[in-house]
Scaffold this active site. Structure first.
Site, PDB file in Angstrom:
ATOM      1  N   LYS A 145      45.595  26.658  33.280  1.00  0.00           N
ATOM      2  CA  LYS A 145      44.484  27.628  33.300  1.00  0.00           C
ATOM      3  C   LYS A 145      44.679  28.720  32.242  1.00  0.00           C
ATOM      4  O   LYS A 145      43.753  29.064  31.523  1.00  0.00           O
ATOM      5  CB  LYS A 145      44.361  28.299  34.681  1.00  0.00           C
ATOM      6  N   ARG A 169      41.353  33.383  44.733  1.00  0.00           N
ATOM      7  CA  ARG A 169      42.297  32.350  45.132  1.00  0.00           C
ATOM      8  C   ARG A 169      42.196  32.048  46.611  1.00  0.00           C
ATOM      9  O   ARG A 169      42.922  31.208  47.117  1.00  0.00           O
ATOM     10  CB  ARG A 169      43.697  32.871  44.841  1.00  0.00           C
ATOM     11  N   ARG A 179      57.901  25.160  31.258  1.00  0.00           N
ATOM     12  CA  ARG A 179      57.292  26.380  30.686  1.00  0.00           C
ATOM     13  C   ARG A 179      58.357  27.414  30.330  1.00  0.00           C
ATOM     14  O   ARG A 179      59.289  27.655  31.086  1.00  0.00           O
ATOM     15  CB  ARG A 179      56.302  26.995  31.678  1.00  0.00           C
ATOM     16  N   ARG A 223      60.065  31.696  34.107  1.00  0.00           N
ATOM     17  CA  ARG A 223      59.589  32.548  35.199  1.00  0.00           C
ATOM     18  C   ARG A 223      60.382  32.264  36.473  1.00  0.00           C
ATOM     19  O   ARG A 223      60.663  31.099  36.783  1.00  0.00           O
ATOM     20  CB  ARG A 223      58.101  32.250  35.466  1.00  0.00           C
ATOM     21  N   ARG A 267      54.302  27.431  46.052  1.00  0.00           N
ATOM     22  CA  ARG A 267      53.033  27.725  45.352  1.00  0.00           C
ATOM     23  C   ARG A 267      52.045  26.579  45.509  1.00  0.00           C
ATOM     24  O   ARG A 267      50.845  26.804  45.697  1.00  0.00           O
ATOM     25  CB  ARG A 267      53.315  27.978  43.866  1.00  0.00           C
TER      26      ARG A 267
END
Ligand code: AP5
Length: 229
Positions: free
Chosen positions: A23, A102, A141, A174, A185
């Site tokens: 996203k 969300r 990532r 992260r 998550r």
């Protein structure tokens, strides 16, 4: 070439999709090309975390703790944060909401925030990818500690390992990209965010878009399916 825009109307777009689907990457491409204001609630929480200690309010510190565990931040905290940034929702150039709403309660709040103004959502883009590919995107990532540019160790590696191409900052992973957090998550997404697919389908706003392929291919797919009407 900029995509065709509904006459006299700025783009007001919500980006939906599981954590790590891409996203933020699409928001950067869309924001650059459509000129919309980009609001990522996750980026705001991470910026607050970066301020640290005495500089952040108790509510924001609590939010950072939820994020650290991979859980959703309570709706009231998120909505306070968005209400403080109401100018983004009123921006004449339109907006891109990334990671917000969300939950159904947040989506209903967006409707209430927009209702007093002649501002309607243009479209809700729902990015879809099989879960094993999502996990690969998240686990690879890396982010620049200084300019926050996002990389991927396999698909978008920096020229020098561990070092940002743009500013030479150090790349880091992260906290919530650790495997145990990722499972939390993904579960939060299934439980609280997936119901928004029905919510926006019922309002005739939702467009499903495959998030397979390169960022540019996904952008072109988005443009074809959602931005040229
Ligand atoms: P947030 O920051 O919103 O995280 P998220 O939704 O989990 O999404 P991500 O940032 O992980 O992924 P993304 O989809 O943006 O993917 P990206 O483009 O980076 O939220 C973090 C936390 O904050 C939440 O868990 C929660 O605690 C809290 N929070 C935030 N908003 C909230 C709200 N409204 N309510 C309650 N709590 C809230 O891409 C991922 C990787 O893949 C990158 O490495 C990228 O380079 C790579 N990549 C991207 N596209 C491609 C591609 N096409 N091909 C190959 N690799 C790609």
């Amino acid at each position: 070439m900029p995509p065709r825009q509904p006459f006299g109307q700025a783009w007001r777009i919500i980006l939906l999709g599981a954590p790590g689907v891409g996203k933020g990457t699409q928001a950067d491409l869309l924001g650059e090309r459509l000129g919309c204001c980009h609001l990522s609630t996750g980026d705001v929480f991470r910026a607050a975390k970066g301020c640290g200690g005495s500089h952040i309010s108790p509510a924001m510190q609590a939010a950072v703790n939820y994020m650290h565990r991979g859980e959703l931040v309570p709706d009231r905290t998120v909505l306070n944060l968005v209400e403080e940034r109401l100018r983004c929702l009123k921006c004449s150039g339109g907006f891109l909401l990334d990671g917000f709403p969300r939950t159904v309660a947040q989506a209903e709040a967006v409707e209430k925030l927009l209702a007093p103004q002649p501002l309607n959502l243009t479209v809700v883009l729902n990015y879809e990818l099989p879960v094993e590919k999502i996990v690969t995107r998240i686990s690879g990532r890396r982010i620049c500690a200084d300019c926050k540019r996002v990389y991927h160790v396999q698909t978008q590696p920096p020229k020098i390992a561990g070092c940002c191409d743009a500013c030479r900052g150090k790349l880091f992973q992260r906290d919530d990209d650790q495997p145990e957090c990722v499972q939390v998550r993904l579960a939060a997404y299934e439980h609280s965010t997936r119901p928004l697919i029905d919510f926006y389908t019922q309002r005739g706003l939702l467009i499903n878009i495959s998030a397979e392929g390169s960022p540019e291919e996904i952008y072109k797919r988005t443009r074809l399916l959602a931005l040229t009407r």
